[in-house]
Design a protein around this motif. Sequence first.
Motif, short mmCIF file in Angstrom:
data_model
loop_
_atom_site.label_atom_id
_atom_site.label_comp_id
_atom_site.label_asym_id
_atom_site.label_seq_id
_atom_site.Cartn_x
_atom_site.Cartn_y
_atom_site.Cartn_z
N GLU A 146 -31.76 -68.39 1.59
CA GLU A 146 -32.29 -67.15 2.14
C GLU A 146 -32.22 -67.16 3.65
OE1 GLU A 146 -36.27 -66.47 0.84
OE2 GLU A 146 -35.82 -66.82 -1.28
N ILE A 147 -31.91 -65.99 4.22
CA ILE A 147 -31.93 -65.81 5.67
C ILE A 147 -32.72 -64.54 5.99
CG2 ILE A 147 -30.57 -65.49 7.77
CD1 ILE A 147 -28.25 -66.89 6.38
N HIS A 148 -33.81 -64.70 6.74
CA HIS A 148 -34.64 -63.58 7.16
C HIS A 148 -34.50 -63.41 8.67
CE1 HIS A 148 -37.09 -63.33 3.35
NE2 HIS A 148 -36.56 -64.55 3.24
N VAL A 149 -34.28 -62.19 9.10
CA VAL A 149 -34.21 -61.87 10.53
C VAL A 149 -35.05 -60.63 10.77
CG1 VAL A 149 -32.72 -61.22 12.46
CG2 VAL A 149 -31.88 -62.85 10.75
N ALA A 150 -35.97 -60.73 11.73
CA ALA A 150 -36.83 -59.60 12.09
C ALA A 150 -37.51 -59.00 10.87
CB ALA A 150 -36.02 -58.54 12.83
N GLY A 151 -37.93 -59.88 9.96
CA GLY A 151 -38.67 -59.43 8.79
C GLY A 151 -37.84 -58.93 7.63
N ARG A 152 -36.50 -58.95 7.75
CA ARG A 152 -35.63 -58.49 6.66
C ARG A 152 -34.84 -59.66 6.11
NH1 ARG A 152 -34.20 -53.06 6.58
NH2 ARG A 152 -33.22 -53.61 4.59
N ARG A 153 -34.71 -59.70 4.78
CA ARG A 153 -33.85 -60.71 4.16
C ARG A 153 -32.42 -60.19 4.22
NH1 ARG A 153 -34.08 -63.76 -1.78
NH2 ARG A 153 -32.09 -64.86 -1.44
N ILE A 154 -31.64 -60.67 5.18
CA ILE A 154 -30.35 -60.06 5.46
C ILE A 154 -29.26 -60.48 4.48
CG2 ILE A 154 -30.89 -59.80 7.91
CD1 ILE A 154 -28.95 -62.15 8.43
N ASP A 155 -29.43 -61.62 3.80
CA ASP A 155 -28.37 -62.05 2.88
C ASP A 155 -28.28 -61.17 1.64
OD1 ASP A 155 -29.97 -63.89 0.58
OD2 ASP A 155 -30.92 -63.83 2.55
N GLU A 156 -29.28 -60.31 1.45
CA GLU A 156 -29.26 -59.39 0.31
C GLU A 156 -28.83 -57.97 0.70
OE1 GLU A 156 -32.54 -61.25 -2.76
OE2 GLU A 156 -33.23 -59.71 -1.37
N LEU A 157 -28.61 -57.72 1.97
CA LEU A 157 -28.25 -56.38 2.42
C LEU A 157 -26.78 -56.08 2.11
CD1 LEU A 157 -29.95 -56.21 5.95
CD2 LEU A 157 -30.79 -55.23 3.80
N SER A 158 -26.50 -54.81 1.82
CA SER A 158 -25.11 -54.39 1.66
C SER A 158 -24.41 -54.47 3.02
CB SER A 158 -25.05 -52.96 1.15
OG SER A 158 -25.54 -52.05 2.13
N THR A 159 -23.09 -54.41 3.01
CA THR A 159 -22.34 -54.47 4.27
C THR A 159 -22.75 -53.35 5.21
OG1 THR A 159 -20.44 -55.52 3.19
CG2 THR A 159 -20.04 -54.45 5.30
N ALA A 160 -22.87 -52.14 4.69
CA ALA A 160 -23.24 -50.99 5.53
C ALA A 160 -24.64 -51.16 6.11
CB ALA A 160 -23.14 -49.70 4.73
N ARG A 161 -25.58 -51.59 5.29
CA ARG A 161 -26.96 -51.79 5.78
C ARG A 161 -27.02 -52.94 6.78
NH1 ARG A 161 -31.05 -49.07 3.28
NH2 ARG A 161 -30.51 -47.92 1.38
N MET A 162 -26.22 -53.97 6.55
CA MET A 162 -26.21 -55.09 7.48
C MET A 162 -25.63 -54.66 8.82
SD MET A 162 -27.04 -58.26 7.90
CE MET A 162 -27.25 -58.29 9.68
#
Length: 233
Positions: free
Chosen positions: A67-83
Amino acid sequence: MNNSINTVEIRDCGLILGHSGQEVVEFRLPEFQLKAREQVALTGPSGCGKSTLLNLVSGLKRPDAGEIHVAGRRIDELSTARMDAFRGREIGFVFQGFSLLGPFTALENVAIGLRFGSRPAVTERSERAYQLLEKVGLKDRINSRPDQLSMGERQRVAIARALSNRPQLLLADEPTAALDPDTASVVFDLIRSVCHEENCALLFVTHDSMLATKLPRQFDCRGLVHTRKEVAA
């Protein structure tokens, strides 16, 4: 996991970097935290995983595990567009190469960076860009193009652009490597002070041990990249 006090939090992170014969080259980081507004130097020899760590934290690479969290968001689960959208809002970048747009002035280069984040009005972009260029000591050079600026001045523009969207995290990958020692020291101090003023956490990659020891914490990346035998299917 409590992410409210950490800008970055990593747990059990793994990424396959490649294969060599019957061996697998793998990046593995069991745990890492970067507190809000904390400044940390990432150190170690070439190939030890410093840039890979930045790429994972920025979402430019996705881990195969963990897991990778940045600024309170788990970024490894974000879609490409959301990332991409999240990166534009919350993460700034400063690199060894300045990546400025040649036909545009310093003011325009910084203002263009604002279009990828909160997308304020044109007048607000210009005001914010001017404020940052003044903060990095370039208020008299706002109408100069990159080819009219010194190496140190170009890096100052890059710093201003990286912080234009008020990110919570600045990633600096060898930003002083192309500069002479005196200019490198000035740029380094500038990055630190502007991040402090902007309430921005900092991950600073450097091979310069003198600069690294000036930061409150150093994280040695040696040992993050491992080679193991390929497991037969």
